[in-house]
Structure formats: structure tokens, C-alpha cells
Design a protein around this motif. Sequence first.
Motif, PDB file in Angstrom:
ATOM      1  N   GLU A   1       0.671  -0.834   0.444  1.00 25.31           N
ATOM      2  CA  GLU A   1      -0.131  -0.095  -0.107  1.00 25.31           C
ATOM      3  C   GLU A   1       0.571   1.250  -0.073  1.00 25.31           C
ATOM      4  O   GLU A   1       0.507   2.478  -0.714  1.00 25.31           O
TER       5      GLU A   1
ATOM      6  N   ASN B   1       0.863   3.496  -3.174  1.00 22.93           N
ATOM      7  CA  ASN B   1       0.690   5.355  -2.688  1.00 22.93           C
ATOM      8  C   ASN B   1       2.434   6.502  -3.325  1.00 22.93           C
ATOM      9  O   ASN B   1       1.673   7.635  -4.210  1.00 22.93           O
TER      10      ASN B   1
ATOM     11  N   GLY C   1      -3.851   3.012  -6.284  1.00 23.10           N
ATOM     12  CA  GLY C   1      -4.844   3.445  -5.370  1.00 23.10           C
ATOM     13  C   GLY C   1      -5.961   4.200  -6.053  1.00 23.10           C
ATOM     14  O   GLY C   1      -6.361   4.974  -6.469  1.00 23.10           O
TER      15      GLY C   1
ATOM     16  N   ALA D   1      -6.133   2.461   2.987  1.00 22.54           N
ATOM     17  CA  ALA D   1      -4.537   2.274   3.434  1.00 22.54           C
ATOM     18  C   ALA D   1      -4.029   2.444   4.639  1.00 22.54           C
ATOM     19  O   ALA D   1      -4.000   2.162   5.487  1.00 22.54           O
TER      20      ALA D   1
ATOM     21  N   LYS E   1      -7.557  10.723  -4.664  1.00 16.72           N
ATOM     22  CA  LYS E   1      -7.691   9.532  -5.989  1.00 16.72           C
ATOM     23  C   LYS E   1      -8.732   9.555  -6.837  1.00 16.72           C
ATOM     24  O   LYS E   1      -9.419   9.888  -8.460  1.00 16.72           O
TER      25      LYS E   1
HETATM   26 MG    MG Z   1      -3.317   3.925  -1.262  1.00 20.94          MG
END
Ligand code: MG
Length: 606
Positions: free
Chosen positions: A31, A35, A95, A100, A81
Motif C-alpha cells: 500500500e 501511494n 490506489g 490504506a 484519487k
Molecule cells: Mg493508497
Amino acid sequence: MAGIINILPDNVANQIAAGEVIQRPSSVVKELIENSIDAEADSITVVVKDAGKTLIQVIDNGKGMSETDARICWERHATSKIKSANDLFAIQTMGFRGEALASIAAISEVQLKTRQDPEEVGTQIRISGSKIVSNDPAACPKGTNISVKNLFFNVPARRKFLKTNSTELRHIINEIHHIALSHPSIEFSLLHNNSQIFNLPKTSLRQRIINVMGKNLNQSLINLRSETSLVNISGFIGKPEYAKKTYGEQFFFVNGRYIRHPYFHKAVLQAYEQILHPDAIPAYIIFFEMDTNKIDINIHPTKTEIKFEDEKAIWQILNAVVRESIGKHNLSPSLSFDKEGIIDIPVLRKNTEISAPKININQDYNPFKEEIHSEKSHAGYYREERNQNWEALFQGNNKNGKTEKFLPEDKTTIEAKQGSGRFMQLKNRYILTPVRSGLMVIDQKRAHERIIYEKALKSQSENKIPSQKLLFPEMIELNAPDFVTFVEIKQAINKLGFETEEFGKNSIIVNGTPETVKNSDIKTIIDEILEEYKSLESDTSLKMVDKLARSLARASAIPYGKVLENEEMQILVDQLFACANPNYSPVGKPVINIIRTEEIEKILKS
Ligand code: MG
Ligand code: ADP
């Protein structure tokens, strides 16, 4: 009356959600790296202590976060996002769920340092169990640096569930490798307990694959490319001669994201069907690029399973493009077909004389001598330690004729005399031999597994030195996760009669092997032992040496399809009955059965 329903506090809800997203340290690594990629970093360093149980730190040189974002990003559903549900269908980033960081913060102690250009001062935030503990300005380089300490400190059941450090580290390596393979233009490095596990510089895809999987692959990569309106497929497949019997070098990516897809895996395997032994698995690194609205990545929280709208059509395209690449590289003619494993369907052409089917049988016994075709002797496998007294073990009688299964206590007499035992091989798989009560059927592979297994345990308990010193020690290059496994099991492997040691980064050297291992197969056998061991690893009921003895047995036993000469069958049977427990294979499958004479009589009654 008061209701009974409570709304769970956020930190509890986050802890529950965390269970889906974060299963182990490697999930955190994945995760955080995703990112960093979304933040356009081109250099990512991962630092772990105790396989991530004590510390996971991911440092990137991406665009960083503002002070506000640095605070908000820990909230559930905090994401830069997507803005609306519609965006879900056009996700270009790694993501999108905004889960996360909230999940990680709920189950660990986190420290974030981040700075955006052109700010001169960055932000440092500490969080413990979802609560912000401190928030200060800090001097730091551009980018983001997140440290996750004491994972699952507040979920002891989860923490207990974590595996050994070597297993957890292997998961971390695999996770980084998946991402690294699809992002060759980003530099990745991994440090574990202050030593560097790998550093992958920015490079081409081909070179990245070699850096990840080892330079053995260099000569074996075949290019793959196909562009259709539905999907673009590109990447590399391995030449058939490189294929191993173990998994670990098969990768699919969809729009840059690693996925598992058993159905597409079959499409690749099927393309190799005619040129590969059925046990062998070709290496492949295959990328699908397609319209985001033709796939659903939302079905799985860790996003490794993806639903395709046109699965069947893609299967066909994939199968065709792999076939084409194999054909283009003209691989087939150089291949020699091994008799093993090829199904016996005779192709009848015009003018072919039709002859009776051939069977492999003891020479002394078979009246059609010229029809015997046996392969080179493999008696070396088990020639030594031949038990000269095998017959004695089974002498006696079995008057009531009720033996269903062969048990040593039954003392069934094998009617044949030693050295001229009558054995017949059926389907290159079963050994048949008459015994007093009927016809004994022995599964050749399981029998050999039992023999190797008991020998291995014996060498272990007797602290035997390897029975075969290699004249030319064999150097074997492993990939990083297998090397980690090797280091964990090295001592135990050596106790089984190997002599192995580390030899620089990700390489090992084999100086000696147990007698049951053929020299030519050392690399395959080491690979398979590692693979088998990994699959047994979670079985806590077994001791490590037992797992390894089983793995060794499975890896080095004579396979089905191997033609055995009479003498070889004889030795195999001798050694089997010298075992403490000849009836079952190491994993408990039956090795022997007897078809009783009465049953045979019954079948043939007119
Ligand atoms: Mg993420
Ligand atoms: P998601 O990635 O699904 O958006 P996360 O919880 O992983 O959700 O991250 C939340 C947000 O925090 C991201 O959308 C991004 O804006 C920000 N963020 C997280 N990690 C980084 C990073 N390394 N660099 C810059 N921004 C980051």
C-alpha cells in the motif's frame, strides 16, 4: 425503550476494515509503495526490521503532501484519487479507496514526514491507534517518509497469526518484485535489519526482469506483443528449456497492476502444451493494457483479482500470441521429446503397419525380446544399501488368504526368488508382482518417496555426512525470496545429507548431496525442495526436518512415466520393504495394494 444498536467508533471501524486490507507486513509495504508511485516518485526505499514486525518504513521522492493533507490522509475515505463514484470506472492510479492509510494507522504506530515543493519546511505527524499524538513542522527532503511501527500492537490475535520472519520477509520481497516488474523506470531498494536485500536501478523492462529473476533468464526471454482493439498484450515469456517444475516466475499485470488469474494462466500453459513436459511451468511476465471500463478492479480489497468483461476473448488472444511467439522463435525443432508424460496415442498414417501395443516388461520374462525398450538405467538411484534379506521379511504364510492390504506383519511371500523377481511395469507407473495371496500392485513414485523419506530422516538422526561429495561443486543462483527460504532451512537441509552454503548474494553452493539425489538434477531438486517446503510451511504440526524430508522425497523420487528395468524394480521393492512403514507414502497415501486371487478368479468366472 432504548435501542440496542451502537454505531462503532471510527477507530474500531478502521480496525475492522484494516483486517481486509492489511493482512501482514507485506500488505503495508504494498500500500505504501503504491501511494509513492501515485505520488510520482522515481526512487523508493523500503526499510524493514524483523520482517516488518517491528518496523516498515517507505521513503519516496514523490510530490509530498501539504500540512492539511498530511493530517487528513489518515481519515477513512480520504483520497485524492477519485471524487465521484463515476471515477471508479476510470482509475489510472494504484490506489483509490482511501482506506490504506486509515487502516494502517488503526493497527500500528505511525510517523509521517513529508514535504512538498516549493515549501521549505515539511510536516511531521505521529499517530497511535488512529489518534494523532503530535503534529510539528519538520525539516525533511521533498517527498514522503512513512514509518509503521509495531504492526498489530493492538490486535494481538492478528499479531500472533504472523509467520516466521523468513516467510514474512519473502512476502515483502515478492510484493516489491511485483511492483518493480511493472515499473522499471522507478528505482527500488530493500533493506532488512540494516543489510541490503536488493537494489534495483532504473532500467529497461528486460533488464529489470533479469535483475529481479536472475541472470539465468537472460538467454531465455522471448518477446511478446499483440495489439487488438480489445487489449494490448506485451511482455516476455521464457523458453521451454528454462521452465521449472515450480511456481514463482509467472506474472500477469493489468494496466500496471499485478494480478493473479488462473484462467489466463491456462491459456499460456496450453500454448506450450506440445513442447513442454506436463509438470513444467514456463516463466512469463505478461502485461495487459486495456480500457479501464472493461475491467472491475474493485472486487477484491487487495486488488490482486480482477474481473474482465471479455474474459473468453482475451483468453483466445493471449493463447494465440504466446503460440505465435513460440513459433516465431522457432523453438519447437530444437526440442527433444521425452517419452515421459507423452500420452500414447498412435498417429496412424497411410501405409503404416499396425502392430500390437508394446509394454515394458522384465526381459527374462518377456518372450518378445526385440520389443523391449527401456531407458538408461536409473538403478543408481537406489542401488546401494540393497537389502539382501528382503525375502526373509515376507516369508511365512497367509493361510486365510485375506490380505487386503500388504502389511509386513502379514508376511506374504513374494513367490519369486531374489534376483529373478518377476516384475512388470504397468503404464510406467505401477509395479506388479505376484505374491502368494494374489497380485501386488506398487505405486512406483510413492514407493520411492517412502524410501527417500526414511533415509533422509535416518541421516538426520545419525548426523551423517553427505554420502556423495561433488567433484565439481554446483553453484546455484536463487531469486531473492527463495534465498531467504534457503537461509532459514540451510542447517536442516544439511542434516538430511546435503552440504550447502551461501555463496554471495542470492547464490548458494552445493558441495555434497544425499545418495538419493542424482547429480544432474541438483538445481531442480533444490528448487523443488524450496517450493515444497514453502507449501508445507504453514503446517505447524510438522517439524522442520520432517517437512524437508517430505520435500526432498517428493522432489527427488522417480517420476511417473519413468520406464524401469527389472533390476530397478527389484531394488525399489527391496528397499521399500526395508522401510519401517512401507504401506504409505510420507504424506499418507497408499503405496501398496494386493488384488486377491479370489477376486481375479471371480472376474474370470464364466
Ligand atoms: Mg493508497
Ligand atoms: P488511496 O491511495 O486509495 O487514495 P490511501 O489511504 O492509500 O488512499 O492514501 C490517502 C491519500 O494520501 C492519497 O490519496 C494521497 O493523496 C495521500 N498520500 C498517501 N501516500 C502518499 C505519498 N507517499 N505521497 C503523497 N501523497 C500521499
